[in-house]
Design a protein around this motif. Structure first.
Motif, mmCIF file in Angstrom:
data_model
loop_
_atom_site.group_PDB
_atom_site.id
_atom_site.type_symbol
_atom_site.label_atom_id
_atom_site.label_comp_id
_atom_site.label_asym_id
_atom_site.label_seq_id
_atom_site.Cartn_x
_atom_site.Cartn_y
_atom_site.Cartn_z
ATOM 1 N N LEU A 1 0.652 -1.235 -0.192
ATOM 2 C CA LEU A 1 -0.202 0.074 -0.025
ATOM 3 C C LEU A 1 0.998 1.239 0.055
ATOM 4 O O LEU A 1 0.589 2.245 -0.632
ATOM 5 N N THR A 2 1.953 1.285 0.899
ATOM 6 C CA THR A 2 2.888 2.438 1.171
ATOM 7 C C THR A 2 3.833 2.752 0.015
ATOM 8 O O THR A 2 4.346 3.550 -0.240
ATOM 9 N N GLY A 3 4.096 1.575 -0.617
ATOM 10 C CA GLY A 3 5.442 1.501 -1.458
ATOM 11 C C GLY A 3 6.648 1.575 -0.958
ATOM 12 O O GLY A 3 7.991 1.771 -1.586
ATOM 13 N N GLY A 4 6.693 1.473 0.475
ATOM 14 C CA GLY A 4 8.170 1.329 0.986
ATOM 15 C C GLY A 4 8.121 1.855 2.384
ATOM 16 O O GLY A 4 8.930 1.418 3.357
ATOM 17 N N TYR A 5 7.275 2.770 2.682
ATOM 18 C CA TYR A 5 7.190 3.528 3.928
ATOM 19 C C TYR A 5 6.824 2.245 5.034
ATOM 20 O O TYR A 5 5.729 1.707 4.878
ATOM 21 N N ARG A 6 7.833 2.250 6.215
ATOM 22 C CA ARG A 6 7.508 1.347 7.119
ATOM 23 C C ARG A 6 6.908 1.514 8.364
ATOM 24 O O ARG A 6 6.894 0.698 9.342
ATOM 25 N N LYS A 7 6.884 2.854 8.677
ATOM 26 C CA LYS A 7 6.334 3.282 10.151
ATOM 27 C C LYS A 7 5.060 2.808 10.504
ATOM 28 O O LYS A 7 4.301 2.726 9.541
ATOM 29 N N THR A 8 4.571 2.986 11.705
ATOM 30 C CA THR A 8 3.438 2.527 12.335
ATOM 31 C C THR A 8 3.003 4.013 12.832
ATOM 32 O O THR A 8 3.605 4.513 13.649
ATOM 33 N N PRO A 9 1.510 4.348 12.477
ATOM 34 C CA PRO A 9 0.391 3.442 11.904
ATOM 35 C C PRO A 9 0.476 4.198 10.570
ATOM 36 O O PRO A 9 1.217 5.115 9.992
ATOM 37 N N VAL A 10 -0.446 3.572 9.673
ATOM 38 C CA VAL A 10 -0.647 3.855 8.417
ATOM 39 C C VAL A 10 -2.273 3.846 8.257
ATOM 40 O O VAL A 10 -2.897 2.988 8.755
ATOM 41 N N MET A 11 -2.900 5.283 7.723
ATOM 42 C CA MET A 11 -4.316 5.068 7.670
ATOM 43 C C MET A 11 -4.635 4.925 6.103
ATOM 44 O O MET A 11 -4.054 5.493 5.435
ATOM 45 N N GLN A 12 -5.657 4.155 5.994
ATOM 46 C CA GLN A 12 -6.099 4.068 4.523
ATOM 47 C C GLN A 12 -7.730 4.361 4.500
ATOM 48 O O GLN A 12 -8.593 4.169 5.306
ATOM 49 N N VAL A 13 -7.779 4.886 3.341
ATOM 50 C CA VAL A 13 -9.304 5.286 3.076
ATOM 51 C C VAL A 13 -9.516 5.055 1.675
ATOM 52 O O VAL A 13 -9.191 5.726 0.661
ATOM 53 N N GLY A 14 -9.993 3.757 1.276
ATOM 54 C CA GLY A 14 -10.244 3.321 -0.031
ATOM 55 C C GLY A 14 -8.802 3.117 -0.810
ATOM 56 O O GLY A 14 -7.999 2.281 -0.357
ATOM 57 N N ALA A 15 -8.363 4.123 -1.805
ATOM 58 C CA ALA A 15 -7.165 3.942 -2.322
ATOM 59 C C ALA A 15 -6.162 5.137 -1.981
ATOM 60 O O ALA A 15 -5.217 5.451 -2.801
ATOM 61 N N ASP A 16 -6.370 5.889 -1.028
ATOM 62 C CA ASP A 16 -5.658 6.940 -0.440
ATOM 63 C C ASP A 16 -5.077 6.408 0.865
ATOM 64 O O ASP A 16 -5.656 5.946 1.673
ATOM 65 N N ILE A 17 -3.878 6.604 0.850
ATOM 66 C CA ILE A 17 -2.927 5.949 2.064
ATOM 67 C C ILE A 17 -2.244 7.254 2.569
ATOM 68 O O ILE A 17 -1.737 7.933 2.130
ATOM 69 N N TYR A 18 -2.417 7.290 3.827
ATOM 70 C CA TYR A 18 -1.801 8.443 4.757
ATOM 71 C C TYR A 18 -0.793 8.013 5.627
ATOM 72 O O TYR A 18 -1.151 7.017 6.535
ATOM 73 N N CYS A 19 0.428 8.384 5.218
ATOM 74 C CA CYS A 19 1.510 8.037 6.205
ATOM 75 C C CYS A 19 1.864 9.272 7.177
ATOM 76 O O CYS A 19 1.689 10.410 6.874
ATOM 77 N N ASP A 20 2.130 8.838 8.383
ATOM 78 C CA ASP A 20 2.503 9.915 9.406
ATOM 79 C C ASP A 20 1.263 10.255 10.209
ATOM 80 O O ASP A 20 0.391 10.514 9.345
#
Length: 313
Positions: free
Chosen positions: A46-65
């Motif tokens: 989903l992130t393409g490599g970002y590994r930190k926790t957490p990640v939020m997903q809304v459909g096909a939108d991925i929110y890091c940090d």
């Protein structure tokens, strides 16, 4: 709008921050349990490599940090706001300090040998060693170094003394009578200390801080329901990223929408994510990427604390 999905694990301090923000908003969300150490194949799909926790997903939108997660939650449900009106700069700056400095101290206290032994309990020794090796690798290549426990112990009375003094005068929460982003940013590293019997006594001299921790905890975690990680990927694959607003923002380094870029954290967990820049403003960077399993995705990052670099063609 699709349902909120949080990719997290129970013991992560920053995941606790996100869970508390969801509780503050009174939101329902789907919970995907992820591994605490690498590899995390479903998350990185989903992130393409970002590994930190957490990640939020809304459909096909991925929110890091959690900084990006917080701002998206305010878009999803504007009230109650995480950023008090008229005090946005103070709130964002104080939260940034807590997420960096207070977090470093909470982690350092928990990584003392006796605290590590308490946290892992009766887990096999190889599990503890794998976790510690993963965390060592997490800091490789970044600007941040782990804080030495002796320094954390020395500075702890300063940080907690300031909190104790302010809470005597500020009301129930740090910026008044209602919680906000500052409370959740300070809460999660202290929750991490409080949850470990080997170091929880470090909070004993601070009754105002303890009462405040109880008040923040009362926000709860909202309404989570369990979801399998494969289901989350399927949700992304069947979804289309949300349309993005117009932005007249100009990057001072000349990086423009449409370029192939990489985005990475600058402090630790610096694994880059590569894609096409599709949106940027003063707070947020969004890249579009394709994944064989998850399809077309928009991955969202904060601008502050992340490096945006053009990829050589």
């Amino acid at each position: 709008m699709s349902e909120i999905i949080l990719h997290h694990y129970a013991g992560s301090p920053f995941a606790e921050k996100a869970r508390m923000m969801l509780g503050f908003k009174g939101l329902a969300w789907q919970s995907v349990d992820i591994p605490p150490i690498m590899p995390k194949p479903d998350l990185t799909a989903l992130t393409g490599g970002y590994r930190k926790t957490p990640v939020m997903q809304v459909g096909a939108d991925i929110y890091c940090d959690t900084a990006t997660i917080a701002r998206q939650l305010d878009r999803i449900q504007p009230l109650p706001s995480l950023y008090p009106e008229g005090r946005e700069a103070v709130a964002a700056s104080a939260a940034q300090f807590a997420d960096q400095v207070m977090f470093q101290h909470g982690v350092a206290l928990n990584f003392q040998p006796h605290a590590v032994a308490e946290r892992f309990g009766k887990a096999p020794e190889n599990v503890m060693k794998a976790f510690l090796a993963d965390r060592k690798k997490l800091f490789e290549g970044g600007s941040a170094s782990p804080l030495h426990p002796a320094q954390a112990l020395s500075q702890w009375p300063t940080l907690l003394g300031r909190l104790e003094q302010q809470l005597e005068d500020s009301g129930t929460f740090l910026l008044g009578e209602e919680p906000c982003i500052v409370d959740f940013a300070y809460y999660h590293p202290l929750w991490f200390v409080r949850s470990n019997k080997a170091v929880s006594s470090m909070l004993d001299p601070y009754p105002q801080v303890q009462a405040w921790l109880d008040a923040v905890a009362a926000c709860g975690h909202g309404e989570p329901t369990d979801l399998d990680s494969a289901q989350a990927i399927e949700i992304a694959r069947k979804s289309t990223p949300e349309s993005l607003p117009e932005s007249g923002f100009r990057d001072h380094n000349g990086i423009e929408v449409g370029q192939t870029v990489s985005v990475s954290a600058v402090d630790y967990g610096v694994d880059p994510v590569t894609g096409t820049l599709v949106y940027q403003d003063a707070e947020e960077i969004v890249v579009r990427r394709e994944d064989d399993r998850a399809g077309e995705l928009h991955v969202h990052f904060p601008r502050y604390g992340f490096r945006l670099s053009p990829e050589k063609q």
